[in-house]
Design a protein around this motif. Structure first.
Motif, short mmCIF file in Angstrom:
data_model
loop_
_atom_site.label_atom_id
_atom_site.label_comp_id
_atom_site.label_asym_id
_atom_site.label_seq_id
_atom_site.Cartn_x
_atom_site.Cartn_y
_atom_site.Cartn_z
N THR A 1 -0.02 6.80 -9.20
CA THR A 1 -1.10 7.40 -8.24
C THR A 1 -0.51 8.60 -8.55
OG1 THR A 1 -0.51 5.52 -6.86
CG2 THR A 1 -1.50 7.68 -6.43
N VAL A 2 0.95 9.61 -8.08
CA VAL A 2 1.22 11.43 -8.05
C VAL A 2 0.17 11.58 -9.29
CG1 VAL A 2 2.25 12.74 -8.34
CG2 VAL A 2 2.70 10.60 -6.65
N GLU A 3 0.29 11.25 -10.61
CA GLU A 3 0.14 11.73 -11.92
C GLU A 3 -1.59 10.83 -11.90
OE1 GLU A 3 0.55 10.46 -16.48
OE2 GLU A 3 2.13 9.72 -15.24
N ALA A 4 -2.17 9.89 -11.29
CA ALA A 4 -3.94 10.61 -11.45
C ALA A 4 -4.82 11.26 -10.52
CB ALA A 4 -4.27 9.03 -11.25
N ILE A 5 -3.22 12.01 -9.52
CA ILE A 5 -4.42 12.28 -8.65
C ILE A 5 -3.48 13.90 -9.39
CG2 ILE A 5 -3.74 13.94 -6.35
CD1 ILE A 5 -2.99 11.11 -5.79
N GLN A 6 -2.93 14.50 -9.65
CA GLN A 6 -2.47 15.45 -10.29
C GLN A 6 -3.67 15.92 -11.40
OE1 GLN A 6 1.37 15.11 -11.23
NE2 GLN A 6 2.23 16.55 -9.14
N LYS A 7 -3.75 15.22 -12.62
CA LYS A 7 -4.49 15.54 -13.36
C LYS A 7 -6.01 15.54 -12.37
CE LYS A 7 -6.13 12.38 -16.60
NZ LYS A 7 -6.20 10.92 -17.64
N ASN A 8 -6.34 14.69 -11.53
CA ASN A 8 -7.82 14.32 -11.13
C ASN A 8 -8.10 15.80 -11.04
OD1 ASN A 8 -8.75 12.54 -11.91
ND2 ASN A 8 -8.53 11.47 -10.29
N THR A 9 -7.08 16.87 -9.73
CA THR A 9 -6.66 17.39 -9.07
C THR A 9 -7.07 18.96 -10.50
OG1 THR A 9 -6.22 16.92 -7.56
CG2 THR A 9 -5.84 18.80 -7.50
N ALA A 10 -5.91 18.99 -11.36
CA ALA A 10 -6.41 19.72 -12.05
C ALA A 10 -7.99 20.10 -13.38
CB ALA A 10 -5.13 19.63 -13.31
N LYS A 11 -8.36 18.45 -12.77
CA LYS A 11 -9.76 18.88 -13.60
C LYS A 11 -10.24 19.24 -13.00
CE LYS A 11 -10.37 14.70 -15.16
NZ LYS A 11 -11.26 13.53 -15.90
N ALA A 12 -10.49 19.50 -11.50
CA ALA A 12 -11.45 19.88 -10.59
C ALA A 12 -10.85 21.20 -10.79
CB ALA A 12 -11.16 19.63 -9.23
N ALA A 13 -10.28 22.01 -10.23
CA ALA A 13 -9.53 23.57 -10.40
C ALA A 13 -10.36 24.09 -11.39
CB ALA A 13 -8.30 23.59 -10.07
N LYS A 14 -10.32 23.10 -11.98
CA LYS A 14 -10.79 24.02 -14.15
C LYS A 14 -12.80 24.66 -13.40
CE LYS A 14 -8.62 21.98 -17.60
NZ LYS A 14 -8.92 20.52 -18.36
N SER A 15 -13.06 23.84 -12.43
CA SER A 15 -14.61 24.77 -11.97
C SER A 15 -14.11 24.97 -10.81
CB SER A 15 -15.47 23.77 -12.15
OG SER A 15 -15.61 22.56 -11.46
N ALA A 16 -13.49 24.03 -9.37
CA ALA A 16 -13.72 24.42 -8.50
C ALA A 16 -13.06 25.35 -7.63
CB ALA A 16 -13.06 22.93 -7.18
N ASN A 17 -13.52 26.50 -6.68
CA ASN A 17 -13.33 27.18 -6.74
C ASN A 17 -12.39 26.79 -5.44
OD1 ASN A 17 -14.04 29.93 -8.22
ND2 ASN A 17 -15.78 28.93 -6.99
N GLY A 18 -12.77 26.22 -4.57
CA GLY A 18 -12.17 25.82 -2.99
C GLY A 18 -13.27 24.09 -2.87
N MET A 19 -12.49 24.13 -1.95
CA MET A 19 -13.22 22.83 -1.35
C MET A 19 -14.16 23.06 0.73
SD MET A 19 -12.23 20.06 -3.17
CE MET A 19 -11.88 20.78 -4.89
N PRO A 20 -15.01 21.84 0.38
CA PRO A 20 -15.38 21.06 -0.22
C PRO A 20 -16.70 22.26 -1.81
CG PRO A 20 -16.56 21.70 1.48
CD PRO A 20 -16.32 22.60 0.88
N PHE B 1 0.84 -0.95 -0.38
CA PHE B 1 -0.15 0.27 -0.43
C PHE B 1 0.87 0.80 -0.34
CE2 PHE B 1 -2.96 2.96 1.52
CZ PHE B 1 -4.16 2.79 1.13
N ALA B 2 2.05 1.17 0.99
CA ALA B 2 2.74 2.32 1.08
C ALA B 2 3.41 2.79 -0.94
CB ALA B 2 4.16 2.08 1.98
N SER B 3 3.55 1.78 -1.19
CA SER B 3 4.35 1.94 -2.45
C SER B 3 3.79 2.41 -3.36
CB SER B 3 5.07 0.17 -3.06
OG SER B 3 5.32 0.19 -4.15
N CYS B 4 2.41 1.65 -3.38
CA CYS B 4 1.45 2.37 -4.44
C CYS B 4 1.07 3.65 -4.02
CB CYS B 4 -0.10 1.46 -4.41
SG CYS B 4 -1.45 2.50 -4.85
N MET B 5 0.94 4.04 -2.89
CA MET B 5 1.03 5.35 -2.62
C MET B 5 1.92 6.63 -3.22
SD MET B 5 -0.56 5.57 1.45
CE MET B 5 -0.22 7.65 1.24
N ASP B 6 3.15 5.94 -3.15
CA ASP B 6 4.04 6.89 -3.43
C ASP B 6 4.96 6.49 -5.11
OD1 ASP B 6 5.14 7.36 -1.13
OD2 ASP B 6 6.66 5.48 -0.54
N SER B 7 3.79 5.78 -6.08
CA SER B 7 4.08 5.22 -7.15
C SER B 7 3.65 6.74 -8.34
CB SER B 7 3.38 3.91 -7.71
OG SER B 7 2.30 4.55 -7.70
N GLY B 8 4.47 6.85 -9.67
CA GLY B 8 4.98 8.25 -10.40
C GLY B 8 3.08 8.20 -10.66
#
Lengths: 237, 197
Positions: free
Chosen positions: A186-205, A177-184
């Motif tokens: 995972t990070v790439e997928a999160i960054q992609k999702n957050t960038a997509k979210a930031a197109k409409s979201a001003n803040g969270m939630p 699980f720790a290895s999955c959290m560190d993998s490139g």
């Protein structure tokens, strides 16, 4: 004459202040729904063909997101019965690391939370991990008044291991699980999702419940307000 | 502390503080003061509590029925007395609201006596700053964030927290300074009225 000038200045100041406030409120609260499609069916509850489509953008480091999500979790059976089945809703949770990418501090909590959730999702254990994370945060911090609002003491001792342990509780192998959290990947997928979210979201939630769009949630609100949000989405369809 | 018969700035400031207190005390004896105080305390405090979750309350108000709207406003009002609030959140809102209500109350009295417009501008600044400091800067939903995001792009989110705290603190400082000034003005008016009598 001088008197009149001063009054005009005061009136002008008030008008400009009100206009700025209205602009802020409108820009923050009425972004149009972008005809969102499901990002990942494993983070949804409800039928994929449901009449109503609700999306909640969240960040596990955002205390106000946790209040909303925890209320939903604590009343999950009622939520499923009265809304998911009763009102034919497809509900999707999109976990981002918005606060890591755009926040005040580059706190690891946001990234680790998103990474842990992503890894659990890959094994189709999103809801188990997400709910376990909310319970842990409540038990260790929020119930003690730590990290609950902008005035409260901040969470200072968060480590990646905290999120790995949640994975262990859900049934994952610690090292994997720790290895999955560190993998490139995972990070790439999160960054992609957050960038997509930031197109409409001003803040969270950030919520897109049918055509009802809202940013933020009051940390003093309870389940009754979550239901107000859910009902607002139904009214806005 | 004096030197060569001249008063030091500290002595002058302390003297001014005493006079401001006397002026404010005289204003507090009027019904006009309490009328303005109560009205401002309720309206401004409720508004600050409504803004506690960023623009969430206003989004809900826009789509809720009459009952829902009343519940949101009533909860925000009750929040003024700490009901259902985290202590520290409540304390900040209460202090800012109390200062603003006292300031408006004092200005209400001063306005009647000498049409003090500069203080009125100060109260506007206090209100503006306090409102801009509302919301959750950590989550990016503080009211200041969209403005900063427009100026600094996404970098605006990173500084919203610091700026939000600074402007909340500024609102308290400006309110105290304005109270000092209005209190002194009120004391001057009080003495003038005495002389006229």
């Amino acid at each position: 004459m001088k008197q009149a000038g001063k009054i005009v200045r005061i009136v002008g100041l008030v008008v400009v202040s009100v206009a700025v406030l209205m602009l802020i409120i409108l820009s923050a609260a009425t972004k149009p729904s972008s005809g969102d499609k499901v990002w990942d069916s494993r983070t949804t509850v409800g039928s994929l063909n449901a009449k109503n489509y609700y999306v909640q953008y969240t960040d596990l480091a955002c205390p106000y997101c946790s209040v909303f999500s925890r209320n939903l979790m604590d009343n999950f059976e009622e939520f499923k019965r009265d809304y998911i089945e009763g009102k034919d809703i497809l509900y999707e949770v999109r976990v981002t690391d918005f606060l890591y990418e755009y926040g005040e501090h580059k706190t690891g909590m946001s990234r680790w939370g998103a990474a842990g959730t992503y890894c659990a999702t890959q094994e189709d254990k999103f809801w188990e991990y997400y709910h376990a994370a909310l319970k842990s945060l409540w038990k260790d911090y929020h119930s003690k008044g730590i990290g609950v609002s902008k005035e409260s003491p901040m969470i200072e001792d968060m480590t990646k291991d905290y999120w790995v342990k949640i994975g262990e509780k859900v049934g994952f192998d610690k090292a994997e699980f720790a290895s999955c959290m560190d993998s490139g990947e995972t990070v790439e997928a999160i960054q992609k999702n957050t960038a997509k979210a930031a197109k409409s979201a001003n803040g969270m939630p950030y919520f897109v419940f049918n055509k009802f769009v809202s940013s933020g949630f009051d940390n003093n609100w309870g389940w009754d307000y979550v239901k107000e949000y859910l009902d607002a989405g139904l009214r806005a369809n | 502390m004096t030197s060569g018969g001249k008063k030091s700035w500290l002595d002058k400031w302390l003297e001014g503080l005493g006079l401001a207190f006397t002026g404010l005390k005289s204003a507090m004896r009027t019904r006009r003061f309490w009328g303005f105080f109560v009205l401002t305390f309720i309206i401004f405090g409720t508004l600050l509590n409504l803004l506690g979750g960023g623009t969430a309350s206003f989004s809900l108000l826009a789509v809720s029925g009459f009952g829902g709207k009343m519940k949101i406003i009533l909860d925000a009002f009750l929040g003024l007395f700490g009901i259902g609030q985290f202590f520290l959140d409540w304390l900040v809102v209460f202090v800012v609201t109390f200062l603003q209500a006292t300031l408006i109350g004092a200005i209400g009295v001063a306005w009647k006596r000498n049409k003090d417009q500069e203080s009125l501008q100060s109260s506007g600044i206090v209100a503006g700053l306090a409102i801009l400091g509302s919301g959750c800067p950590t989550c990016g939903t503080a009211l200041i964030t969209p403005i900063l995001a427009t100026i600094f792009s996404t970098g605006g989110y990173a500084i919203a927290g610091v700026i939000s705290r600074v402007i909340t603190l500024l609102s308290v400082i400006v309110a105290l300074f304005a109270l000092y000034k209005v209190g002194n003005g009120l004391n001057g008016c009080r003495l003038n009225l005495k002389e006229k009598k």
